[in-house]
Design an enzyme around this catalytic site. Sequence first.
Site, PDB file in Angstrom:
ATOM      1  N   LYS A  22       0.835  -1.206   0.000  1.00  5.84           N
ATOM      2  CA  LYS A  22       0.000   0.000   0.000  1.00  5.84           C
ATOM      3  C   LYS A  22       0.869   1.255   0.000  1.00  5.84           C
ATOM      4  CE  LYS A  22      -1.691   1.927   4.021  1.00  5.84           C
ATOM      5  NZ  LYS A  22      -1.544   3.379   4.102  1.00  5.84           N
ATOM      6  N   ASN A  23       1.817   1.311   0.930  1.00  2.00           N
ATOM      7  CA  ASN A  23       2.555   2.572   1.081  1.00  2.00           C
ATOM      8  C   ASN A  23       3.523   2.841  -0.060  1.00  2.00           C
ATOM      9  OD1 ASN A  23       1.075   3.265   3.268  1.00  2.00           O
ATOM     10  ND2 ASN A  23       2.568   2.574   4.789  1.00  2.00           N
ATOM     11  N   CYS A 116      -5.195   8.268   8.643  1.00  4.81           N
ATOM     12  CA  CYS A 116      -5.530   7.821   9.997  1.00  4.81           C
ATOM     13  C   CYS A 116      -5.164   8.886  11.038  1.00  4.81           C
ATOM     14  CB  CYS A 116      -4.762   6.536  10.323  1.00  4.81           C
ATOM     15  SG  CYS A 116      -5.330   5.118   9.380  1.00  4.81           S
ATOM     16  N   ARG A 121       0.684  14.612  12.820  1.00  2.30           N
ATOM     17  CA  ARG A 121       1.120  14.393  11.443  1.00  2.30           C
ATOM     18  C   ARG A 121       1.284  15.683  10.613  1.00  2.30           C
ATOM     19  NH1 ARG A 121      -1.788   9.151   8.983  1.00  2.30           N
ATOM     20  NH2 ARG A 121       0.274   8.804   8.118  1.00  2.30           N
ATOM     21  N   ASP A 304       3.724   0.475  11.967  1.00  2.00           N
ATOM     22  CA  ASP A 304       2.500  -0.069  11.357  1.00  2.00           C
ATOM     23  C   ASP A 304       2.196  -1.492  11.843  1.00  2.00           C
ATOM     24  OD1 ASP A 304       2.323   2.273  10.006  1.00  2.00           O
ATOM     25  OD2 ASP A 304       3.018   1.489   8.086  1.00  2.00           O
ATOM     26  N   ARG A 396      -9.213   0.283   3.494  1.00  2.59           N
ATOM     27  CA  ARG A 396      -8.345   1.258   2.826  1.00  2.59           C
ATOM     28  C   ARG A 396      -6.968   0.674   2.551  1.00  2.59           C
ATOM     29  NH1 ARG A 396      -7.352   5.552   6.623  1.00  2.59           N
ATOM     30  NH2 ARG A 396      -5.539   5.557   5.289  1.00  2.59           N
TER      31      ARG A 396
HETATM   32  N1  EPU Z   1       6.607  14.328  10.789  1.00  2.14           N
HETATM   33  C1  EPU Z   1       6.767  15.660  11.089  1.00  2.14           C
HETATM   34  N2  EPU Z   1       6.814  16.540  10.041  1.00  2.14           N
HETATM   35  C2  EPU Z   1       6.709  16.146   8.747  1.00  2.14           C
HETATM   36  C3  EPU Z   1       6.578  14.777   8.453  1.00  2.14           C
HETATM   37  C4  EPU Z   1       6.517  13.883   9.512  1.00  2.14           C
HETATM   38  O1  EPU Z   1       6.841  16.050  12.238  1.00  2.14           O
HETATM   39  O2  EPU Z   1       6.759  17.015   7.859  1.00  2.14           O
HETATM   40  C5  EPU Z   1       6.537  13.341  11.896  1.00  2.14           C
HETATM   41  C6  EPU Z   1       5.173  12.654  11.958  1.00  2.14           C
HETATM   42  O3  EPU Z   1       4.220  13.421  12.650  1.00  2.14           O
HETATM   43  C7  EPU Z   1       5.519  11.345  12.635  1.00  2.14           C
HETATM   44  C8  EPU Z   1       6.937  11.059  12.123  1.00  2.14           C
HETATM   45  O4  EPU Z   1       7.440  12.304  11.648  1.00  2.14           O
HETATM   46  O5  EPU Z   1       5.542  11.541  14.013  1.00  2.14           O
HETATM   47  C9  EPU Z   1       7.019  10.037  10.994  1.00  2.14           C
HETATM   48  O6  EPU Z   1       6.119  10.386   9.958  1.00  2.14           O
HETATM   49  P1  EPU Z   1       6.322   9.956   8.436  1.00  2.14           P
HETATM   50  O7  EPU Z   1       6.360  11.212   7.637  1.00  2.14           O
HETATM   51  O8  EPU Z   1       7.443   8.995   8.327  1.00  2.14           O
HETATM   52  O9  EPU Z   1       4.966   9.206   8.158  1.00  2.14           O
HETATM   53  P2  EPU Z   1       3.887   9.484   7.055  1.00  2.14           P
HETATM   54  O10 EPU Z   1       4.520   9.834   5.771  1.00  2.14           O
HETATM   55  O11 EPU Z   1       2.839  10.396   7.612  1.00  2.14           O
HETATM   56  C10 EPU Z   1       3.902   6.988   6.284  1.00  2.14           C
HETATM   57  C11 EPU Z   1       2.863   5.936   6.051  1.00  2.14           C
HETATM   58  C12 EPU Z   1       2.324   5.471   7.394  1.00  2.14           C
HETATM   59  C13 EPU Z   1       3.462   4.934   8.241  1.00  2.14           C
HETATM   60  C14 EPU Z   1       4.574   5.992   8.363  1.00  2.14           C
HETATM   61  C15 EPU Z   1       5.797   5.494   9.091  1.00  2.14           C
HETATM   62  C16 EPU Z   1       1.917   6.498   3.917  1.00  2.14           C
HETATM   63  C17 EPU Z   1       0.798   7.071   3.151  1.00  2.14           C
HETATM   64  N3  EPU Z   1       1.796   6.502   5.243  1.00  2.14           N
HETATM   65  O12 EPU Z   1       3.232   8.054   6.964  1.00  2.14           O
HETATM   66  O13 EPU Z   1       1.407   4.430   7.128  1.00  2.14           O
HETATM   67  O14 EPU Z   1       3.000   4.617   9.520  1.00  2.14           O
HETATM   68  O15 EPU Z   1       4.957   6.441   7.054  1.00  2.14           O
HETATM   69  O16 EPU Z   1       6.318   4.369   8.466  1.00  2.14           O
HETATM   70  O17 EPU Z   1       2.889   6.027   3.347  1.00  2.14           O
HETATM   71  C18 EPU Z   1      -0.277   2.914   7.714  1.00  2.14           C
HETATM   72  O18 EPU Z   1       0.015   2.301   6.685  1.00  2.14           O
HETATM   73  O19 EPU Z   1      -1.062   2.452   8.591  1.00  2.14           O
HETATM   74  C19 EPU Z   1       0.326   4.222   7.942  1.00  2.14           C
HETATM   75  C20 EPU Z   1      -0.128   5.080   8.841  1.00  2.14           C
END
Ligand code: EPU
Length: 418
Positions: A22-23, A116, A121, A304, A396
């Site tokens: 998915k990701n 989610c 985030r 995850d 999803r």
């Molecule tokens: N963060 C910041 N600022 C930013 C970006 C991130 O503070 O600009 C913080 C976030 O709040 C969090 C941490 O950094 O505390 C890590 O966030 P990351 O950006 O790595 O996560 P994401 O891009 O929001 C993706 C996946 C998530 C998965 C995470 C970590 C997608 C669409 N989502 O989220 O997937 O948990 O990476 O591996 O790729 C899931 O599949 O259930 C899911 C939530």
Amino acid sequence: MKKIRVFGEQKLSGTISVSGSKNSAVALVPASLLSDEIVEIDNVPNISDIEALIEILTYLGAKVERNGTSMKIDSTNIKNRVIPEEISKKLRASYYFMGALLGKYKKVEMYFPGGCSIGERPINLHLKGFEALGAKVTEEGNKYTVEAEELKGTNIYLDIASVGATINLMLASALATGTTVIRNAAKEPHIVNVATFLNQMGASITGAGTSEIRINGVKKLSGCFHEVVPDYIETGTYLIAGALCGENLKIEGAIPDHLEALISKLREMGVPFEVGKDYITVSKGESYKAVSIKTAVYPGFPTDLQQPFMSLLTQCEGISKVEENIFENRFMHIPYLNQMGAFITTTDKTAIIKGRTNLSGKEVEATDLRAGAALILAALCAKGETTITKVEHVLRGYEGIIEKLQNVGAKIELEEIE
Ligand code: EPU
């Protein structure tokens, strides 16, 4: 609205095939618009997050053809226009249109993404990176306008190794002038998958999978054929199902190397399993030792899988500890596990699980995608019937989860509710 009913304590045996990640897929689909030609992506999971991305692509004027798991995307007639709030907020991964549209058209207008509710985030690191490349970011409430005369390669250090920011900055810089270096980059398998995809289109990216990624900007990107990498979170989820109720449950089409963190914990607990080149066979053991995990960026224990893994920890003898270090609000499954008979207490980012406890079926709610997966796993080993509401979250992200589990012997049904 939909709910899932599970009648627990059934043995799971047979084979489950892993779907595309998915990701990874949710980044590849928006990334395809960087190409000037038709792009074909295979092994795309059939999940509602992908449908939401297709809605955005179609809204922008792309032509999308789907045939099973294959997807052809023709973005040659895209009209870059504001992505409305209702569709921007349908999922998290809509944020990849920021990097892709900015990279290709030097301008993007859209709203804060959805996804989610597992923490605040923010997307500040994405925006800071766009600014470093020369873009101007304007925020009006929830709406973001990001535009640039020219995007110029530069050095970007990410304060956090963010998956989203790393991918978005690769997308924004693939067509920039000069070289961009992303330091403290995320290293997840989907980062490598996206970089490989861009390189197949003609980009010049090295270092993906390490903490330093170097992108030499190119003038244009062309068509390509690419496959989505197997989903290691889905693999891990079914591996846990096997540890809970498996009898030689085979999970095939996997890349076991991507799951080292989970596999080493299962070994420590005493779960009987066998790892092959592209499969893992797992059975329920006699009894399990309590273990502790701390979530971390890849190759650490994936956040995850933290929630699904906690369902398994309720079946371990003794005290297990879980520390969630990535998201602030990823314990929403715990009150429901406790209702089912678990004994879990929390303080701040730590959960203490006292086991082993017998679980029994209850009416529970999937507050987010992986919370829903955790509750399905708990329900599979619980006595009696569990009803899980708000399962749209689960649909999803897990392709055919009901059918996959039914095929290996689970008594699980999806029902429409009023
Ligand atoms: N963060 C910041 N600022 C930013 C970006 C991130 O503070 O600009 C913080 C976030 O709040 C969090 C941490 O950094 O505390 C890590 O966030 P990351 O950006 O790595 O996560 P994401 O891009 O929001 C993706 C996946 C998530 C998965 C995470 C970590 C997608 C669409 N989502 O989220 O997937 O948990 O990476 O591996 O790729 C899931 O599949 O259930 C899911 C939530």
